[in-house]
Write an enzyme that holds these catalytic residues in place. Sequence first.
Site, short mmCIF file in Angstrom:
data_model
loop_
_atom_site.label_atom_id
_atom_site.label_comp_id
_atom_site.label_asym_id
_atom_site.label_seq_id
_atom_site.Cartn_x
_atom_site.Cartn_y
_atom_site.Cartn_z
N ASP A 1 0.86 -1.18 0.00
CA ASP A 1 0.00 0.00 0.00
C ASP A 1 0.90 1.23 0.00
O ASP A 1 1.60 1.50 0.98
CB ASP A 1 -0.88 -0.03 1.26
N HIS A 2 0.86 1.97 -1.10
CA HIS A 2 1.77 3.11 -1.25
C HIS A 2 1.42 4.28 -0.34
O HIS A 2 2.20 5.24 -0.21
CB HIS A 2 1.81 3.58 -2.70
#
Length: 465
Positions: free
Chosen positions: A435-436
């Site tokens: 998850d950036h």
Amino acid sequence: MSAAMIKEFRLPDLGEGLTESEILSWKVAVGDTVELNQVIAEVETAKAVVELPSPFAGTVAALHEQPGSVVEVGKPIVSFEVDDAGAAPSGAAAPAAAAGNADDASAAPAAPPAPKREATLVGYGAAVEQGGHPTRRQRNLPAAAAAPAAATVPVRAAVPAAANAPAAVVESERPSERPRSTPPVRKLARDLGVDLTQLSGSGAGGLITREDVQHFAEGAAAPASAGVPATAGRETRTPIKGVRKYTAAAMVQSAFTAPHVTEFLTVDVTAAMELLERLKASRTFQGYKLTPLTLAAKAVLIALKRNPTLNSRWDDAAQEIVQFNYVNLGIAAATPRGLTVPNIKDADAMGLLELSAALSELTETARAGKTTPAELAGGTISITNIGVFGIDAGTPILNPGEAAIVALGAVRKAPWVHNDELAVRQVMSLSLSFDHRLVDGEQGSRFLADVGAILSDPGMVLTMV
């Protein structure tokens, strides 16, 4: 002389705020004598198959639902005839208002307030603490489910099964009152842009369900009724429900909520495979199942200590990043009922021997369809072993609420440059999705490089711990 009473058992919340379950099978019939905690039914939640124990010792008076029925939490599913002396286990439930015929309705006593804590029966209830950190959750139940799971009714006031219904909490309608639903349903509504005040709930006591939201978003007038696989011509249609339904919704939510980034790394794992063979031959690991997954799982746990941001989650409601100081390691498992991701609690505190045993137990339980909701809840990072299917790499979707997932590819013999010479080596591809919002590219890359370094040269662990 003890008086006989009819006790209703309402479908409880089996964990994680689930609002419904499907009755798979009854283990008892009307007229059967049952003991306290005897398994009476097998039900399937959106996450797992669960055995329901009897909260009473007595005789089965009525079964209110048939196998295949999808039942809302809080709805009566079975009634027991019990002696007043041994009606309910201590602390199991407080009596509710008597549900009788019209002549007795006016004389029925008012239901007392629901107890602060629900009955804890075998197989479900408040979760115990794991490894020094609490896993107990406060549940936000629908009004009908907030009533005690078991309600007391005099025998003379018993009514036919078809007429039995959960006691609904009647509230005055106020324009400013928030529509009744659960937190996951409200989040789904926000994601789909649905105004809950425009919906009429189809659940118990007017509870708005996921199906209400989804069908409103699709322009449907009402939720589709549950059915069975139907074959017409050259196609077969199977109702989407249970584990498959939950998995699909979770994957869609994850894919469109968390900005996924996937990185790949192919490594020479010859040294790790040679270590694996030595461990299998050692006396210490006799009787234990050791696989590439065992070593890869340990490598992931070691790499997390150096890169803790991958062991976290995004709390949108609180606008906080929650970093876990423990690791509940999820392992994706393909089962006949669909994909599940049970997790090993406090896996970071385990040695290789203990981790090997935990992985074997997790796999066997999942394949047998006996994974419990507690084993599916609370994961912090996951591994999916696609290599067992002969696949080299992929772009795995994050398990909702987690920051990262690692996919293990197949171990293959391939030409590889080793010591500046071309040689046949055993190689594996690693895929990391993260998850950036939580993990920067540098952090994800360092984590993946650490996992690869350990599998390439297990001795590198000495420089990392």
